[in-house]
Design a protein around this motif. Structure first.
Motif, PDB file in Angstrom:
ATOM      1  N   HIS A  42      55.433  33.375  41.549  1.00  0.00           N
ATOM      2  CA  HIS A  42      54.189  34.149  41.520  1.00  0.00           C
ATOM      3  C   HIS A  42      53.237  33.547  42.538  1.00  0.00           C
ATOM      4  O   HIS A  42      53.175  32.336  42.703  1.00  0.00           O
ATOM      5  CB  HIS A  42      53.529  34.071  40.147  1.00  0.00           C
ATOM      6  N   ARG A  43      52.476  34.390  43.198  1.00  0.00           N
ATOM      7  CA  ARG A  43      51.427  33.943  44.115  1.00  0.00           C
ATOM      8  C   ARG A  43      50.108  34.530  43.631  1.00  0.00           C
ATOM      9  O   ARG A  43      50.077  35.321  42.702  1.00  0.00           O
ATOM     10  CB  ARG A  43      51.728  34.396  45.553  1.00  0.00           C
ATOM     11  N   GLY A  44      49.043  34.199  44.285  1.00  0.00           N
ATOM     12  CA  GLY A  44      47.738  34.689  43.854  1.00  0.00           C
ATOM     13  C   GLY A  44      47.221  33.832  42.722  1.00  0.00           C
ATOM     14  O   GLY A  44      47.182  32.604  42.827  1.00  0.00           O
ATOM     15  N   GLY A  45      46.844  34.469  41.622  1.00  0.00           N
ATOM     16  CA  GLY A  45      46.280  33.735  40.500  1.00  0.00           C
ATOM     17  C   GLY A  45      44.868  33.273  40.778  1.00  0.00           C
ATOM     18  O   GLY A  45      44.474  32.176  40.391  1.00  0.00           O
ATOM     19  N   HIS A  46      44.094  34.142  41.454  1.00  0.00           N
ATOM     20  CA  HIS A  46      42.710  33.810  41.767  1.00  0.00           C
ATOM     21  C   HIS A  46      41.940  35.091  42.101  1.00  0.00           C
ATOM     22  O   HIS A  46      42.520  36.170  42.182  1.00  0.00           O
ATOM     23  CB  HIS A  46      42.628  32.825  42.940  1.00  0.00           C
ATOM     24  N   ALA A  47      40.643  34.957  42.294  1.00  0.00           N
ATOM     25  CA  ALA A  47      39.766  36.034  42.756  1.00  0.00           C
ATOM     26  C   ALA A  47      38.823  35.433  43.793  1.00  0.00           C
ATOM     27  O   ALA A  47      38.775  34.211  43.967  1.00  0.00           O
ATOM     28  CB  ALA A  47      38.977  36.625  41.595  1.00  0.00           C
ATOM     29  N   TYR A  94      37.613  31.925  42.794  1.00  0.00           N
ATOM     30  CA  TYR A  94      37.662  31.701  41.349  1.00  0.00           C
ATOM     31  C   TYR A  94      39.097  31.306  41.064  1.00  0.00           C
ATOM     32  O   TYR A  94      40.024  32.074  41.328  1.00  0.00           O
ATOM     33  CB  TYR A  94      37.389  32.990  40.561  1.00  0.00           C
ATOM     34  N   ARG A  95      39.305  30.138  40.520  1.00  0.00           N
ATOM     35  CA  ARG A  95      40.659  29.719  40.154  1.00  0.00           C
ATOM     36  C   ARG A  95      40.820  29.655  38.635  1.00  0.00           C
ATOM     37  O   ARG A  95      41.923  29.500  38.141  1.00  0.00           O
ATOM     38  CB  ARG A  95      40.996  28.395  40.809  1.00  0.00           C
ATOM     39  N   ASP A  96      39.725  29.776  37.917  1.00  0.00           N
ATOM     40  CA  ASP A  96      39.730  29.789  36.454  1.00  0.00           C
ATOM     41  C   ASP A  96      39.449  31.217  35.988  1.00  0.00           C
ATOM     42  O   ASP A  96      38.377  31.766  36.259  1.00  0.00           O
ATOM     43  CB  ASP A  96      38.662  28.827  35.928  1.00  0.00           C
ATOM     44  N   TYR A  97      40.417  31.824  35.301  1.00  0.00           N
ATOM     45  CA  TYR A  97      40.290  33.224  34.903  1.00  0.00           C
ATOM     46  C   TYR A  97      39.104  33.459  33.967  1.00  0.00           C
ATOM     47  O   TYR A  97      38.397  34.459  34.109  1.00  0.00           O
ATOM     48  CB  TYR A  97      41.578  33.730  34.256  1.00  0.00           C
ATOM     49  N   SER A  98      38.864  32.562  33.043  1.00  0.00           N
ATOM     50  CA  SER A  98      37.751  32.735  32.101  1.00  0.00           C
ATOM     51  C   SER A  98      36.407  32.784  32.817  1.00  0.00           C
ATOM     52  O   SER A  98      35.552  33.614  32.501  1.00  0.00           O
ATOM     53  CB  SER A  98      37.747  31.618  31.060  1.00  0.00           C
ATOM     54  N   GLU A  99      36.216  31.903  33.785  1.00  0.00           N
ATOM     55  CA  GLU A  99      34.978  31.899  34.575  1.00  0.00           C
ATOM     56  C   GLU A  99      34.843  33.210  35.340  1.00  0.00           C
ATOM     57  O   GLU A  99      33.766  33.817  35.374  1.00  0.00           O
ATOM     58  CB  GLU A  99      34.975  30.709  35.539  1.00  0.00           C
ATOM     59  N   PHE A 100      35.932  33.645  35.972  1.00  0.00           N
ATOM     60  CA  PHE A 100      35.914  34.917  36.698  1.00  0.00           C
ATOM     61  C   PHE A 100      35.542  36.068  35.770  1.00  0.00           C
ATOM     62  O   PHE A 100      34.694  36.897  36.089  1.00  0.00           O
ATOM     63  CB  PHE A 100      37.282  35.194  37.338  1.00  0.00           C
ATOM     64  N   GLN A 101      36.187  36.126  34.621  1.00  0.00           N
ATOM     65  CA  GLN A 101      35.975  37.236  33.688  1.00  0.00           C
ATOM     66  C   GLN A 101      34.514  37.332  33.239  1.00  0.00           C
ATOM     67  O   GLN A 101      33.934  38.421  33.190  1.00  0.00           O
ATOM     68  CB  GLN A 101      36.913  37.094  32.491  1.00  0.00           C
ATOM     69  N   ILE A 102      33.904  36.200  32.938  1.00  0.00           N
ATOM     70  CA  ILE A 102      32.488  36.181  32.539  1.00  0.00           C
ATOM     71  C   ILE A 102      31.607  36.732  33.655  1.00  0.00           C
ATOM     72  O   ILE A 102      30.759  37.604  33.438  1.00  0.00           O
ATOM     73  CB  ILE A 102      32.057  34.751  32.131  1.00  0.00           C
ATOM     74  N   ASP A 103      31.814  36.248  34.888  1.00  0.00           N
ATOM     75  CA  ASP A 103      30.994  36.696  36.019  1.00  0.00           C
ATOM     76  C   ASP A 103      31.255  38.156  36.364  1.00  0.00           C
ATOM     77  O   ASP A 103      30.327  38.910  36.676  1.00  0.00           O
ATOM     78  CB  ASP A 103      31.238  35.809  37.240  1.00  0.00           C
ATOM     79  N   ALA A 104      32.520  38.570  36.318  1.00  0.00           N
ATOM     80  CA  ALA A 104      32.871  39.959  36.645  1.00  0.00           C
ATOM     81  C   ALA A 104      32.241  40.927  35.661  1.00  0.00           C
ATOM     82  O   ALA A 104      31.672  41.957  36.042  1.00  0.00           O
ATOM     83  CB  ALA A 104      34.387  40.127  36.677  1.00  0.00           C
ATOM     84  N   ARG A 105      32.312  40.603  34.389  1.00  0.00           N
ATOM     85  CA  ARG A 105      31.724  41.485  33.372  1.00  0.00           C
ATOM     86  C   ARG A 105      30.212  41.544  33.501  1.00  0.00           C
ATOM     87  O   ARG A 105      29.608  42.592  33.298  1.00  0.00           O
ATOM     88  CB  ARG A 105      32.149  41.040  31.977  1.00  0.00           C
ATOM     89  N   ALA A 106      29.591  40.424  33.834  1.00  0.00           N
ATOM     90  CA  ALA A 106      28.129  40.394  34.011  1.00  0.00           C
ATOM     91  C   ALA A 106      27.711  41.281  35.182  1.00  0.00           C
ATOM     92  O   ALA A 106      26.698  41.980  35.106  1.00  0.00           O
ATOM     93  CB  ALA A 106      27.653  38.970  34.224  1.00  0.00           C
ATOM     94  N   GLN A 107      28.494  41.289  36.261  1.00  0.00           N
ATOM     95  CA  GLN A 107      28.176  42.112  37.434  1.00  0.00           C
ATOM     96  C   GLN A 107      28.382  43.595  37.168  1.00  0.00           C
ATOM     97  O   GLN A 107      27.754  44.435  37.800  1.00  0.00           O
ATOM     98  CB  GLN A 107      29.019  41.694  38.632  1.00  0.00           C
ATOM     99  N   GLN A 108      29.260  43.943  36.245  1.00  0.00           N
ATOM    100  CA  GLN A 108      29.553  45.341  35.951  1.00  0.00           C
ATOM    101  C   GLN A 108      28.511  45.983  35.036  1.00  0.00           C
ATOM    102  O   GLN A 108      28.503  47.189  34.867  1.00  0.00           O
ATOM    103  CB  GLN A 108      30.950  45.470  35.326  1.00  0.00           C
ATOM    104  N   ARG A 109      27.640  45.180  34.466  1.00  0.00           N
ATOM    105  CA  ARG A 109      26.595  45.729  33.572  1.00  0.00           C
ATOM    106  C   ARG A 109      25.499  46.391  34.338  1.00  0.00           C
ATOM    107  O   ARG A 109      25.171  46.183  35.419  1.00  0.00           O
ATOM    108  CB  ARG A 109      26.024  44.618  32.691  1.00  0.00           C
TER     109      ARG A 109
END
Length: 138
Positions: free
Chosen positions: A48-53, A123-138
């Motif tokens: 697998h490759r990727g695993g980041h944002a 972003y290499r930590d999915y949880s950190e990404f998810q928090i920030d991504a959801r905040a931006q989508q509001r």
């Protein structure tokens, strides 16, 4: 960014009996100026490759040879794309988690990027990404 900003870009093709040609021009065929190009190859089976944002970087990903799958995640929804044509590019905006897998033998994945390499953009930590991504989508 949401998954509805992701899209397949049909790249120009010049068909010729001697072999086809595809070209890509920054700010014309892709919605950004190309600052970096890299490619993945000789990926072992099952890897697998990727695993980041990325916080600000945009990308166009092309299966130059062979095929592979890209699973994109905007923090709420996931969608899988199968790339197997060298004249299609998958445009991925910033704030999109990606996983690349299912590489066929001999596949080459080329990536055009809107920014120079900068570790702080990842972003290499999915949880950190998810928090920030959801905040931006509001």
């Amino acid at each position: 960014m949401a998954l509805n900003n992701v899209r397949i870009i049909d790249l120009p093709r010049v068909k010729d009996a001697r072999g086809n040609l595809t070209f890509i021009e920054g700010d014309r065929h892709v919605p950004f100026d190309i600052k970096r190009v890299y490619y993945l190859y000789d990926v072992p089976g099952g890897a697998h490759r990727g695993g980041h944002a990325h916080r600000k970087l945009h990308q166009l990903i092309i299966a130059m040879s062979g095929s592979f799958d890209i699973t994109l995640d905007d923090g709420n929804t996931k969608f899988k794309y199968h790339l197997n044509r060298s004249y299609y590019g998958l445009y991925i905006p910033n704030m999109m988690w990606r996983e690349i897998d299912n590489f066929s033998s001999g596949s080459v994945c080329m990536v055009l990027a809107s920014e120079y390499y900068e570790e702080a953009d990842y972003y290499r930590d999915y949880s950190e990404f998810q928090i920030d991504a959801r905040a931006q989508q509001r």
